[in-house]
Write an enzyme that holds these catalytic residues in place. Sequence first.
Site, PDB file in Angstrom:
ATOM      1  N   ALA A  39      -0.328  -1.420   6.840  1.00 54.63           N
ATOM      2  CA  ALA A  39      -1.169  -1.008   7.955  1.00 54.63           C
ATOM      3  C   ALA A  39      -0.597   0.305   8.466  1.00 54.63           C
ATOM      4  O   ALA A  39       0.589   0.591   8.275  1.00 54.63           O
ATOM      5  CB  ALA A  39      -1.131  -2.071   9.040  1.00 54.63           C
TER       6      ALA A  39
ATOM      7  N   GLU B 263       7.284  -6.084   7.507  1.00 54.91           N
ATOM      8  CA  GLU B 263       6.919  -5.943   8.929  1.00 54.91           C
ATOM      9  C   GLU B 263       8.076  -6.273   9.864  1.00 54.91           C
ATOM     10  O   GLU B 263       8.207  -5.704  10.941  1.00 54.91           O
ATOM     11  CB  GLU B 263       5.729  -6.855   9.274  1.00 54.91           C
TER      12      GLU B 263
ATOM     13  N   GLY C 265       0.478  -4.746   5.091  1.00 54.63           N
ATOM     14  CA  GLY C 265      -0.974  -4.903   4.961  1.00 54.63           C
ATOM     15  C   GLY C 265      -1.471  -4.577   3.557  1.00 54.63           C
ATOM     16  O   GLY C 265      -2.502  -5.102   3.123  1.00 54.63           O
TER      17      GLY C 265
ATOM     18  N   GLU D 254      -0.945  -7.630   1.646  1.00 54.95           N
ATOM     19  CA  GLU D 254      -1.882  -8.635   2.176  1.00 54.95           C
ATOM     20  C   GLU D 254      -3.305  -8.358   1.698  1.00 54.95           C
ATOM     21  O   GLU D 254      -4.053  -9.281   1.373  1.00 54.95           O
ATOM     22  CB  GLU D 254      -1.794  -8.637   3.712  1.00 54.95           C
TER      23      GLU D 254
HETATM   24  C1  HXC Z   1       1.542   5.178   8.299  1.00 60.54           C
HETATM   25  C2  HXC Z   1       2.708   5.784   6.425  1.00 60.54           C
HETATM   26  C3  HXC Z   1       2.922   4.431   6.096  1.00 60.54           C
HETATM   27  C4  HXC Z   1       2.370   3.446   6.945  1.00 60.54           C
HETATM   28  C5  HXC Z   1       3.887   5.654   4.620  1.00 60.54           C
HETATM   29  N1  HXC Z   1       3.321   6.506   5.484  1.00 60.54           N
HETATM   30  N2  HXC Z   1       3.662   4.395   4.963  1.00 60.54           N
HETATM   31  N3  HXC Z   1       2.028   6.150   7.516  1.00 60.54           N
HETATM   32  N4  HXC Z   1       1.691   3.873   8.031  1.00 60.54           N
HETATM   33  N5  HXC Z   1       2.477   2.153   6.687  1.00 60.54           N
HETATM   34  C6  HXC Z   1       3.349   7.965   5.465  1.00 60.54           C
HETATM   35  C7  HXC Z   1       4.704   8.529   5.871  1.00 60.54           C
HETATM   36  O1  HXC Z   1       4.824   8.591   7.263  1.00 60.54           O
HETATM   37  C8  HXC Z   1       4.650   9.891   5.236  1.00 60.54           C
HETATM   38  O2  HXC Z   1       3.856  10.756   6.012  1.00 60.54           O
HETATM   39  C9  HXC Z   1       3.886   9.648   3.939  1.00 60.54           C
HETATM   40  O3  HXC Z   1       3.159   8.436   4.142  1.00 60.54           O
HETATM   41  C10 HXC Z   1       4.803   9.465   2.750  1.00 60.54           C
HETATM   42  O4  HXC Z   1       5.738   8.438   3.065  1.00 60.54           O
HETATM   43  P1  HXC Z   1       7.335   8.601   2.905  1.00 60.54           P
HETATM   44  O5  HXC Z   1       7.963   7.600   3.756  1.00 60.54           O
HETATM   45  O6  HXC Z   1       7.715  10.022   3.123  1.00 60.54           O
HETATM   46  O7  HXC Z   1       7.530   8.267   1.369  1.00 60.54           O
HETATM   47  P2  HXC Z   1       8.817   7.629   0.676  1.00 60.54           P
HETATM   48  O8  HXC Z   1      10.060   8.261   1.212  1.00 60.54           O
HETATM   49  O9  HXC Z   1       8.560   7.712  -0.800  1.00 60.54           O
HETATM   50  O10 HXC Z   1       8.841   6.099   1.111  1.00 60.54           O
HETATM   51  C11 HXC Z   1       7.786   5.211   0.696  1.00 60.54           C
HETATM   52  C12 HXC Z   1       7.845   3.906   1.532  1.00 60.54           C
HETATM   53  C13 HXC Z   1       7.869   4.248   3.029  1.00 60.54           C
HETATM   54  C14 HXC Z   1       9.118   3.123   1.161  1.00 60.54           C
HETATM   55  C15 HXC Z   1       6.618   3.078   1.143  1.00 60.54           C
HETATM   56  O11 HXC Z   1       6.779   5.141   3.299  1.00 60.54           O
HETATM   57  C16 HXC Z   1       7.720   3.073   3.934  1.00 60.54           C
HETATM   58  O12 HXC Z   1       8.659   2.321   4.134  1.00 60.54           O
HETATM   59  N6  HXC Z   1       6.518   2.925   4.522  1.00 60.54           N
HETATM   60  C17 HXC Z   1       6.277   1.862   5.501  1.00 60.54           C
HETATM   61  C18 HXC Z   1       6.139   0.547   4.805  1.00 60.54           C
HETATM   62  C19 HXC Z   1       5.867  -0.563   5.823  1.00 60.54           C
HETATM   63  O13 HXC Z   1       6.702  -0.821   6.704  1.00 60.54           O
HETATM   64  N7  HXC Z   1       4.717  -1.199   5.710  1.00 60.54           N
HETATM   65  C20 HXC Z   1       4.351  -2.272   6.610  1.00 60.54           C
HETATM   66  C21 HXC Z   1       3.555  -1.704   7.735  1.00 60.54           C
HETATM   67  S1  HXC Z   1       3.213  -2.929   8.966  1.00 60.54           S
HETATM   68  P3  HXC Z   1       4.465  12.014   6.813  1.00 60.54           P
HETATM   69  O14 HXC Z   1       3.260  12.673   7.418  1.00 60.54           O
HETATM   70  O15 HXC Z   1       5.398  11.427   7.796  1.00 60.54           O
HETATM   71  O16 HXC Z   1       5.165  12.817   5.765  1.00 60.54           O
HETATM   72  C22 HXC Z   1       1.923  -3.765   8.383  1.00 60.54           C
HETATM   73  C23 HXC Z   1       1.441  -4.871   9.297  1.00 60.54           C
HETATM   74  C24 HXC Z   1       0.323  -5.669   8.711  1.00 60.54           C
HETATM   75  O17 HXC Z   1       1.401  -3.535   7.363  1.00 60.54           O
HETATM   76  C25 HXC Z   1      -0.277  -6.575   9.718  1.00 60.54           C
HETATM   77  C26 HXC Z   1      -1.020  -5.843  10.773  1.00 60.54           C
HETATM   78  C27 HXC Z   1      -1.838  -6.697  11.652  1.00 60.54           C
END
Ligand code: HXC
Length: 258
Positions: free
Chosen positions: A66, A132, A109, A112
């Site tokens: 998400a 998360e 997400g 999911e």
């Molecule tokens: C918003 C995101 C994002 C996310 C990545 N990006 N994941 N933006 N939401 N979930 C963006 C980064 O900010 C960045 O943009 C660009 O995508 C590239 O990501 P990087 O982090 O620079 O890439 P990398 O170093 O290769 O790392 C990849 C990664 C990391 C390991 C996947 O991006 C990461 O940990 N992402 C978050 C994963 C996460 O926690 N997902 C769960 C989300 S909570 P900029 O503009 O900054 O360069 C969820 C809740 C579900 O899903 C339920 C809800 C109700």
Amino acid sequence: MSFETILVEQRGAVTLITLNRPQALNALNSQVLTDLIQAFAAFDADPSQRCAVLTGSGEKAFAAGADIKEMQPQSFGDMYGSNFFAGYDRITATRKPWIAAVAGFALGGGCELAMMADLIIAGDNAKFGQPEIKLGVSPGMGGSQRLTRAIGKAKSMEMCLTGRMMGAAEAETSGLVARVVPAAELLDAALKLANEIAAMPPLAAIAVKEQVNAAYEMTLQQGVLFERRVFHSLFGSEDQTEGMAAFVEKRPGNWTGK
Ligand code: HXC
């Protein structure tokens, strides 16, 4: 039909839906949800379409979760009041079969969403996870439920409590994905599988999907009865008459979907 955050194209009887926010690793914001709801509804309503494939753009991510930047300022009241992400229930209500083709990250997400598919096929670089907890929250789009049903409590608990990512090979042996293929061949393999499903009698395909999904909702006795009744009901279809005649006459079936 054109969308802001996804690409949709029809390839014969298969609808290919591609998440298209590569700059954010296909993070799922509200616009993605709005677009997906419309695309899946259109797919379901179009009699020429029999199976769909949902995939990510690029090899790096199916979806990295998400959209954290969108969620960051939200309060409990905002989330509860808007029933945040409840719209995904409309995607799981899709009646026709669809496949998630996962290359790269399927996190939070993203994992999911993939698990909402009828089956997942993964590239060998796929990484599944529910990170998360590292953000101070928990799965919110079905992860704690669907992952547990798919791979069992021990591994699901470990993944949800630590955010550990699971690679493609482990995902296959754990039963999360149906098949792993080289990432470069993922889309072709998914489309091939989708075409195979699309060539099946469409009412039977919907019936099978309902039956298998019922296994998640019912006791064994209820599920077996439900299955039997669905099976009986297919004897009211033209495709049953055709399918059995085609077998006896040693020829391929010609399906009407009626
Ligand atoms: C918003 C995101 C994002 C996310 C990545 N990006 N994941 N933006 N939401 N979930 C963006 C980064 O900010 C960045 O943009 C660009 O995508 C590239 O990501 P990087 O982090 O620079 O890439 P990398 O170093 O290769 O790392 C990849 C990664 C990391 C390991 C996947 O991006 C990461 O940990 N992402 C978050 C994963 C996460 O926690 N997902 C769960 C989300 S909570 P900029 O503009 O900054 O360069 C969820 C809740 C579900 O899903 C339920 C809800 C109700």
